[in-house]
Write a protein that holds these residues in place. Structure first.
Motif, PDB file in Angstrom:
ATOM      1  N   ILE A  21       0.850  -1.012   0.057  1.00  0.00           N
ATOM      2  CA  ILE A  21      -0.064  -0.074   0.029  1.00  0.00           C
ATOM      3  C   ILE A  21       0.833   1.223  -0.092  1.00  0.00           C
ATOM      4  O   ILE A  21       0.595   2.300  -0.670  1.00  0.00           O
ATOM      5  N   ASN A  22       2.028   1.216   0.760  1.00  0.00           N
ATOM      6  CA  ASN A  22       2.753   2.572   0.886  1.00  0.00           C
ATOM      7  C   ASN A  22       3.336   2.753  -0.520  1.00  0.00           C
ATOM      8  O   ASN A  22       3.604   3.782  -0.969  1.00  0.00           O
ATOM      9  N   ARG A  23       3.874   1.625  -1.176  1.00  0.00           N
ATOM     10  CA  ARG A  23       4.537   1.700  -2.243  1.00  0.00           C
ATOM     11  C   ARG A  23       3.483   2.242  -3.646  1.00  0.00           C
ATOM     12  O   ARG A  23       4.064   3.102  -4.379  1.00  0.00           O
ATOM     13  N   ALA A  24       2.377   1.701  -3.368  1.00  0.00           N
ATOM     14  CA  ALA A  24       1.322   2.065  -4.147  1.00  0.00           C
ATOM     15  C   ALA A  24       1.000   3.600  -4.182  1.00  0.00           C
ATOM     16  O   ALA A  24       0.862   4.358  -5.355  1.00  0.00           O
ATOM     17  N   LEU A  25       0.725   4.109  -2.865  1.00  0.00           N
ATOM     18  CA  LEU A  25       0.424   5.283  -2.824  1.00  0.00           C
ATOM     19  C   LEU A  25       1.775   6.252  -3.350  1.00  0.00           C
ATOM     20  O   LEU A  25       1.359   7.418  -4.014  1.00  0.00           O
ATOM     21  N   GLU A  26       2.693   5.825  -3.052  1.00  0.00           N
ATOM     22  CA  GLU A  26       4.085   6.493  -3.471  1.00  0.00           C
ATOM     23  C   GLU A  26       4.002   6.854  -4.879  1.00  0.00           C
ATOM     24  O   GLU A  26       4.187   7.857  -5.456  1.00  0.00           O
ATOM     25  N   ALA A  27       3.713   5.767  -5.680  1.00  0.00           N
ATOM     26  CA  ALA A  27       3.656   5.632  -7.089  1.00  0.00           C
ATOM     27  C   ALA A  27       2.479   6.484  -7.546  1.00  0.00           C
ATOM     28  O   ALA A  27       2.725   7.319  -8.359  1.00  0.00           O
ATOM     29  N   LEU A  28       1.429   6.358  -7.107  1.00  0.00           N
ATOM     30  CA  LEU A  28       0.366   7.522  -7.806  1.00  0.00           C
ATOM     31  C   LEU A  28       0.616   8.631  -7.200  1.00  0.00           C
ATOM     32  O   LEU A  28       0.129   9.703  -8.143  1.00  0.00           O
ATOM     33  N   ARG A  29       1.198   9.174  -6.174  1.00  0.00           N
ATOM     34  CA  ARG A  29       1.446  10.589  -5.948  1.00  0.00           C
ATOM     35  C   ARG A  29       2.487  10.891  -7.043  1.00  0.00           C
ATOM     36  O   ARG A  29       2.620  12.491  -7.240  1.00  0.00           O
ATOM     37  N   ASN A  30       3.453  10.112  -7.565  1.00  0.00           N
ATOM     38  CA  ASN A  30       4.559  10.525  -8.630  1.00  0.00           C
ATOM     39  C   ASN A  30       3.672  10.389 -10.099  1.00  0.00           C
ATOM     40  O   ASN A  30       4.589  10.321 -10.954  1.00  0.00           O
ATOM     41  N   GLY A  31       2.460   9.913 -10.309  1.00  0.00           N
ATOM     42  CA  GLY A  31       1.915   9.760 -11.603  1.00  0.00           C
ATOM     43  C   GLY A  31       2.175   8.690 -12.253  1.00  0.00           C
ATOM     44  O   GLY A  31       2.239   8.372 -13.362  1.00  0.00           O
ATOM     45  N   LYS A  32       2.539   7.427 -11.605  1.00  0.00           N
ATOM     46  CA  LYS A  32       2.732   6.184 -11.983  1.00  0.00           C
ATOM     47  C   LYS A  32       1.667   5.395 -11.990  1.00  0.00           C
ATOM     48  O   LYS A  32       0.727   5.423 -11.355  1.00  0.00           O
ATOM     49  N   MET A  33       1.656   4.374 -13.007  1.00  0.00           N
ATOM     50  CA  MET A  33       0.887   3.142 -13.133  1.00  0.00           C
ATOM     51  C   MET A  33       1.065   2.253 -12.025  1.00  0.00           C
ATOM     52  O   MET A  33       2.343   2.092 -11.566  1.00  0.00           O
TER      53      MET A  33
END
Length: 247
Positions: free
Chosen positions: A17-29
């Motif tokens: 979850i932490n990694r997913a949220l960070e990816a989304l904050r960076n505009g990543k898939m």
């Protein structure tokens, strides 16, 4: 959740979850698999405001499903986005044939109702279907969602027209307390990440057997492309932690 809760202070027991949220904050898939007992599908998911034409190409070529934008329920209400089933149901009052096809209770094998709203093109597009034009429409949906939630007086029809080539999905009013589809799961993650809650979702399909790509093959694809893979239940558990957080 308290207004004093900041997104930076939240750390979840689930590192995915932490990694997913960070990816989304960076505009990543990222990837989201709903559940074995629901659609049993994995979607590619990315924030609408971050989408480029290369992301649209990625989704249509590697995922192959329908490219949709899931919109937060509060924004959907402020933008007056209707459910497509309601539109057809109203139209069926003057068209008996529409009354025969409109969604009814028990029609869906995976849920009580569909989240489909209208299909749109941004007014600055020509045909609306090329990757560049779909990307523009998608980003503009993200922008108008953000404006509506910030209290700006916006009129959806000033920027968009329908019919179009980007499908809108209206998240359930109570999100995961009401429905646990890709629409609600992706919007819940956006809220948790503190980003604009307009999320692009696209189902991953299998070129070999004509079905949804299996969870195992979806995970393997994610590993090859460096994508975070989340299951719906992981998101539900983290969302419960987020809604009860006090930082």
């Amino acid at each position: 959740m308290s207004e004093s809760t900041t997104y930076e202070c939240m750390k979840y027991r689930n590192e995915g979850i932490n990694r997913a949220l960070e990816a989304l904050r960076n505009g990543k898939m990222i990837q989201i698999y709903d559940s074995d007992t629901r659609e049993g599908e994995t979607d590619l998911v990315i924030p609408a405001k971050a989408v480029t034409y290369k992301d649209v190409k990625w989704m249509r070529k590697d995922a192959g499903g329908l490219i949709c934008v899931a919109v937060d329920p509060v924004a959907s209400k402020q933008l007056r986005l209707p459910l497509m089933a309601d539109i057809v149901r109203e139209a069926s009052k003057t068209s008996e044939s529409l009354g025969d096809v409109v969604e009814k209770d028990g029609d869906l094998k995976y849920d009580s109702h569909s989240s489909f709203s209208i299909w749109v093109n941004h007014r600055d597009t020509r045909t609306g279907i090329p990757d560049l034009e779909r990307a523009l429409t998608i980003r503009k949906i993200g922008e108008i969602t953000e404006k509506s939630l910030s209290g700006d007086g916006v009129r959806f029809g000033n920027e968009f027209r329908t019919p179009g080539h980007v499908a809108l999905l209206r998240a359930a009013e109570r999100l995961l307390d009401e429905r646990m589809g890709q629409t609600e799961l992706s919007v819940a993650l956006a809220r948790m990440a503190g980003i604009t809650p307009a999320m692009v979702v696209c189902e991953m399909l299998d070129d070999e057997n004509g079905k949804a790509l299996s969870k195992e093959n979806s995970k393997e694809y994610g590993k090859e492309h460096g994508l975070v893979f989340l299951e719906g239940q992981e998101i539900v558990e983290a969302y419960l932690q987020w809604t009860g957080a006090r930082c």
